[in-house]
Design a protein around this motif. Sequence first.
Motif, PDB file in Angstrom:
ATOM      1  N   SER A 558       0.838  -1.203   0.000  1.00 15.57           N
ATOM      2  CA  SER A 558       0.000   0.000   0.000  1.00 15.57           C
ATOM      3  C   SER A 558       0.872   1.253   0.000  1.00 15.57           C
ATOM      4  O   SER A 558       1.527   1.564   1.006  1.00 15.57           O
ATOM      5  N   PRO A 559       0.901   2.008  -1.102  1.00 12.17           N
ATOM      6  CA  PRO A 559       1.681   3.255  -1.136  1.00 12.17           C
ATOM      7  C   PRO A 559       1.255   4.240  -0.053  1.00 12.17           C
ATOM      8  O   PRO A 559       2.091   4.941   0.523  1.00 12.17           O
ATOM      9  N   LYS A 560      -0.059   4.276   0.232  1.00 12.72           N
ATOM     10  CA  LYS A 560      -0.561   5.221   1.232  1.00 12.72           C
ATOM     11  C   LYS A 560      -0.027   4.869   2.627  1.00 12.72           C
ATOM     12  O   LYS A 560       0.472   5.739   3.349  1.00 12.72           O
ATOM     13  N   GLY A 563       3.776   5.382   2.749  1.00 15.68           N
ATOM     14  CA  GLY A 563       4.107   6.799   2.832  1.00 15.68           C
ATOM     15  C   GLY A 563       3.932   7.345   4.238  1.00 15.68           C
ATOM     16  O   GLY A 563       4.760   8.131   4.729  1.00 15.68           O
ATOM     17  N   THR A 578       2.588  12.726  -5.191  1.00 17.22           N
ATOM     18  CA  THR A 578       1.885  12.401  -6.427  1.00 17.22           C
ATOM     19  C   THR A 578       0.890  13.505  -6.754  1.00 17.22           C
ATOM     20  O   THR A 578       0.682  14.432  -5.974  1.00 17.22           O
ATOM     21  N   GLN A 582      -0.561  12.483  -2.353  1.00 10.77           N
ATOM     22  CA  GLN A 582       0.033  11.446  -1.511  1.00 10.77           C
ATOM     23  C   GLN A 582       1.552  11.464  -1.648  1.00 10.77           C
ATOM     24  O   GLN A 582       2.097  11.907  -2.665  1.00 10.77           O
ATOM     25  N   SER A 584       5.006  10.106  -2.592  1.00 13.59           N
ATOM     26  CA  SER A 584       5.446   9.168  -3.625  1.00 13.59           C
ATOM     27  C   SER A 584       6.326   8.089  -3.017  1.00 13.59           C
ATOM     28  O   SER A 584       7.269   8.381  -2.269  1.00 13.59           O
ATOM     29  N   THR A 585       5.992   6.846  -3.312  1.00 13.84           N
ATOM     30  CA  THR A 585       6.840   5.716  -2.901  1.00 13.84           C
ATOM     31  C   THR A 585       7.296   4.958  -4.141  1.00 13.84           C
ATOM     32  O   THR A 585       7.449   3.737  -4.117  1.00 13.84           O
ATOM     33  N   ALA A 586       7.483   5.697  -5.236  1.00 11.41           N
ATOM     34  CA  ALA A 586       7.943   5.088  -6.481  1.00 11.41           C
ATOM     35  C   ALA A 586       9.343   4.518  -6.296  1.00 11.41           C
ATOM     36  O   ALA A 586      10.079   4.890  -5.366  1.00 11.41           O
ATOM     37  N   GLU A 587       9.713   3.620  -7.195  1.00 11.04           N
ATOM     38  CA  GLU A 587      11.001   2.937  -7.069  1.00 11.04           C
ATOM     39  C   GLU A 587      12.162   3.923  -7.040  1.00 11.04           C
ATOM     40  O   GLU A 587      13.101   3.765  -6.252  1.00 11.04           O
ATOM     41  N   ARG A 607       9.631  -5.891  -3.056  1.00 11.20           N
ATOM     42  CA  ARG A 607       9.008  -5.690  -4.369  1.00 11.20           C
ATOM     43  C   ARG A 607       9.682  -6.545  -5.432  1.00 11.20           C
ATOM     44  O   ARG A 607       9.013  -7.130  -6.291  1.00 11.20           O
TER      45      ARG A 607
END
Length: 641
Positions: A558-560, A563, A578, A582, A584-587, A607
Amino acid sequence: MSKKKPPFVLVDGSSYLFRAFHALPPLTNSKGQPTGAVYGVINMLNKLVTEYKPENIAVVFDAKGKTFRNDMYKDYKANRPPMPDELRSQIAPLYELVEALGFPMIIIPGVEADDVIGSYAKIASELKIDTLISTGDKDLAQLVNPYVTLINTMNNVLMDEAGVMKKFDVPPNAIIDYLALMGDTSDNIPGVPKVGPKTAAKWLKQYETLDNLVAHADEIKGKVGESLRDNLDQLPLSRRLTTIKCDVELEHVIADLSMRLPEVDKLRQIYSELEFKTWLSNLSDAGTGTGATAIGAVVEKKVDANYETVLDKASLARWLQKLNDAKQFAFDTETTSLDYMKARVVGVSFAVEVGEAAYVPFAHDYPGAPDQLSEQDVLGVLKPLLEDAEKNKIGQNLKYDAHVLANHGITLRGIAQDTMLESYVLDSIQRHNMDDMVLRLLGVETIHFEDIAGKGVKQLTFNQIALEEAGPYAAEDADITLQIHQKLSELLSKEPTLKKVYEEIELPLLPVLLKIEQNGVKIDVAMLQKQSTQLAARMKEVEQQAYDEAGETFNLASPKQLGAILFEKLKIPAQKKTKTGQYSTAESVLQELATDYPLPQLILEHRGLSKLKSTYTDKLPLQVNDRTGRVHTSYNQTVAA
């Protein structure tokens, strides 16, 4: 929408211009002049007119300069970068081409294309005129009503009232409030930070309108509630900015917006300058006619056809003699599946001359199906012909036909021409399926598979389709394949370099890929299953380590939640947010943080393990063919690199 009367079509030209520019390869003519966006928009118009044949249509573009929305909010669209020169240079030739094709084109200063479209849609609705808006812009969903439908011609998705509800989770009359709550970063419209599509839809379901939500803002809990209350003052502005103006003063009534005859000499000049060679050739063939004819796609006259469904040995023998006497013939199979390893042939079709074709069924097994020749009667006598390398066959994606014939013990030889490859070599960015090619190259209406088989979960397989419908469809496939080949062969003959690519690279590659696909890939299922178990165990270990670092359990996917743990609880400096507000928890963000903090490193490892497990060690064993014990791939030759 009524099928009897064509809809009034409104085209969001500006939306498609930008989308075509960014979606298509950067095409240029020999002088280096960019042409890709022009090509994409005209293709879209061609498809739209071909499919719907509207009596009234307008192509609407944004005017240069500021609009009334800039007067409302000086920062409206202020964050947009300047238009690239490669796009700007295509606007004038596109306008020129649209008008030369005979399309009514509308550009009104001070308002946007959306407002012009909204004003015409409102008038049409009041007159109970079915209207189709061609756009990729979500803002126009607010216009949908019982008379107004959207179509995204890029992916052919229609959106009526139910479609709006399905996509946005709110009805069309709530779209304005929905957009106001979220804001729009591309237009620099302020929204409520932390509010994305799900939250906006949830609130509007509960409170129905933005005004009612504002009145009950104190009821919204948590940080998103605080964000709402902190931004109440700007919501009226956001709503005005997202509202399409539907009372623009219009110069033309709907009845005036009809296609004019194309300016053929002007088109010939533009096509020559932009080097749209296929359209130039089709224009010369088609002469004058509707705008769509001038594009080179719609020629209403269809070759008189004589199609036969062969049900007896004498008729089959007569056709077999025709095939043996011919220098080449078009050939097609009708099957039970698109999976070439599982598909079984239920009938074959062929054409020797344009307008004359036959379908020979042998496995239609629906209740009440007429008597047919047996598989041995048909494939048994055709096998020597199909395996004869000296007998030239023409087909559409013959690699597939070769695969399914192999399932019946037949090795297809003599593949002389493949229309899918011819089309790809001539124009790689086009679609190369039969339906698109026949409209683009021949301009005739043909029977679509969905017309006889239905759609979705209730779609019939070919063996279930009545021969009264299956016969003409299958015979037409062979006939049209022959006609398309003749057209493409003519075009290739004018392009010696491309013809060489087709004959010396693409065609010889076909049997190579066929062999690779038939051989398949042997995989060690037991080893993959063992690795999957090992990956699952390691994922569990990493999960526990992540919980220990976080001081609590949470959903690693869950990115939320991630984060909140990283940037609120552990106070790790946030890199960026984002569009929905929210963290960002991008790679890329986690990779940067992983050099200094252990939790991002653990998340990245988890991941990676999850990707390996779900994509490879779990899935590959499921792809093993029961008959061969191998994984059989499919290589597509007709995709641009």
